[in-house]
Enzyme design. Structure first.
Site, PDB file in Angstrom:
ATOM      1  N   ASP A 193     -39.494  41.324 -22.501  1.00  0.00           N
ATOM      2  CA  ASP A 193     -40.262  40.540 -21.483  1.00  0.00           C
ATOM      3  C   ASP A 193     -41.450  40.891 -21.335  1.00  0.00           C
ATOM      4  OD1 ASP A 193     -37.447  40.158 -20.483  1.00  0.00           O
ATOM      5  OD2 ASP A 193     -37.086  42.047 -19.430  1.00  0.00           O
ATOM      6  N   ASN A 224     -27.137  32.450 -10.696  1.00  0.00           N
ATOM      7  CA  ASN A 224     -27.742  33.688 -10.984  1.00  0.00           C
ATOM      8  C   ASN A 224     -29.212  33.826 -10.408  1.00  0.00           C
ATOM      9  OD1 ASN A 224     -25.301  33.162 -13.486  1.00  0.00           O
ATOM     10  ND2 ASN A 224     -25.546  35.017 -12.818  1.00  0.00           N
ATOM     11  N   GLU A 276     -35.659  32.074 -14.768  1.00  0.00           N
ATOM     12  CA  GLU A 276     -36.168  33.406 -14.874  1.00  0.00           C
ATOM     13  C   GLU A 276     -37.304  33.762 -15.605  1.00  0.00           C
ATOM     14  OE1 GLU A 276     -33.401  36.155 -16.184  1.00  0.00           O
ATOM     15  OE2 GLU A 276     -33.879  35.773 -17.598  1.00  0.00           O
ATOM     16  N   HIS A 295     -39.364  35.069 -22.429  1.00  0.00           N
ATOM     17  CA  HIS A 295     -39.351  35.332 -21.504  1.00  0.00           C
ATOM     18  C   HIS A 295     -41.105  35.892 -22.310  1.00  0.00           C
ATOM     19  CE1 HIS A 295     -39.077  38.329 -17.729  1.00  0.00           C
ATOM     20  NE2 HIS A 295     -40.986  38.311 -17.640  1.00  0.00           N
ATOM     21  N   ARG A 336     -34.482  42.992 -28.817  1.00  0.00           N
ATOM     22  CA  ARG A 336     -35.219  41.850 -27.889  1.00  0.00           C
ATOM     23  C   ARG A 336     -37.168  42.549 -28.584  1.00  0.00           C
ATOM     24  NH1 ARG A 336     -33.948  40.089 -22.104  1.00  0.00           N
ATOM     25  NH2 ARG A 336     -33.612  42.901 -22.334  1.00  0.00           N
TER      26      ARG A 336
END
Length: 319
Positions: free
Chosen positions: A21, A160, A197, A261, A296
């Site tokens: 992120d 979600n 998201e 993200h 990640r």
């Protein structure tokens, strides 16, 4: 080319390992500021450097740690740093130790000119129109007004998370009602989980582009795109057009799996835009534990534009 610019070779390996992120902000003081989710999900770090490349070697400073219990005590996710009206703000998501998935958006404020000094004050919840799972808040300015975009669960729906937008009444308060921008509706948005998201805003060529991430956080994770005219009423859902296809997906040949993200920044001269995103270097990950796989990594790549002035993140012909 300046040696601090990002090259094609730089795009082939992670910029910063084990940071998901990622958010990069270029400030008027000449520094690039970086923050991201850390694998332990227990703190917020800042680092800064004179170049995007330099962020890889910059020492992180812990500016805030999670609480022992109650609000802001679990799953500290996706911090973003912004400078608004002479103050620094960090927007982040957090759960509770007693209820880890009670995720909401919170705000920190620092009145110092230097975010590495001064005090980060907890300003509490960023409250939306209703109380539900809410995360990945970003903010941006357009024609003198500030807006927030975030992901939130609609109580009456099964997805979600969906994407919402609202003008900011202040850096810590939304001007409601909020506007629904996007719901997971296409197959590529609903693999594993029905997710929209991780919104990020890019203002270029008379347009406002919002990228977002979709599907589960494994190799199916990918990026979609929304676009509006910069002079449109951004609080009207009809001002926004959504791409029917993803704009950035797993590239097995390049060893980039589940890209998403992201945030945006640019070269020091402002002539080249950069996509800052996270991805794994492998496909195999247990979906049940994907969020707890630390690998990640933060990657960076130059953004190109097509004949319409739209950003191009990936050459689909090479996939």
């Amino acid at each position: 080319m300046n040696i601090t610019d990002i090259t094609e070779q730089d795009e082939k390996s992670p910029l910063i390992r084990q940071r998901a992120d990622p958010f990069v902000y270029f400030h008027e003081d000449g520094y690039y500021y970086f923050t991201a989710s850390v694998p332990e999900y227990d703190r917020i770090e800042l680092r800064r450097a004179w170049s995007v490349k330099g962020l890889s070697e910059a020492d992180p400073l812990v500016i805030w740690r999670k609480h022992a219990d109650g609000p802001m005590s679990w799953h500290i996710w996706a911090p973003e740093i912004h400078f608004i009206n002479g103050k620094w703000y960090i927007y982040f998501a957090a759960g509770r130790a007693e209820d880890p998935w009670w995720i909401r958006t919170y705000v920190l404020e620092n009145t110092s000119r230097d975010p590495f000094t001064g005090h980060w004050e907890e300003k509490g919840l960023l409250e939306s129109e209703w109380d539900s799972f809410m995360l990945d808040t970003t903010v941006f300015e357009n024609h003198g007004k500030w807006y927030a975009v975030w992901a939130q669960k609609r109580a009456e729906r099964t997805e979600n998370s969906a994407l919402f937008l609202a003008e900011l009444e202040s850096p810590t308060k939304l001007k409601l009602p909020q506007t629904l921008l996007s719901i997971p509706e296409f197959d590529w948005e609903c693999r594993g989980f029905k997710v929209n998201e991780g919104a990020a805003v890019l203002k270029r060529n008379g347009k406002i582009f919002i990228t977002y991430s979709a599907s589960a956080t494994d190799s199916t994770y990918c990026m979609g795109l929304l676009v509006a005219d910069e002079n449109a009423d951004l609080t009207k859902s009809e001002s926004w057009t959504k791409s029917k296809e993803p704009v950035f997906v797993t590239d097995e040949k390049a060893g980039i799996f589940g890209p998403g993200h992201n945030s945006f920044t640019h070269s020091r001269d402002g002539k080249t835009d950069y996509l800052i995103y996270h991805a794994r270097p492998y496909a195999e990950v247990d979906l049940a534990f994907a969020l707890y796989d630390p690998n990640r990594h933060t990657w960076v790549k130059q953004i190109k534009y097509d004949e319409k002035g739209y950003p191009v993140f990936q050459d689909k012909g090479n996939l």
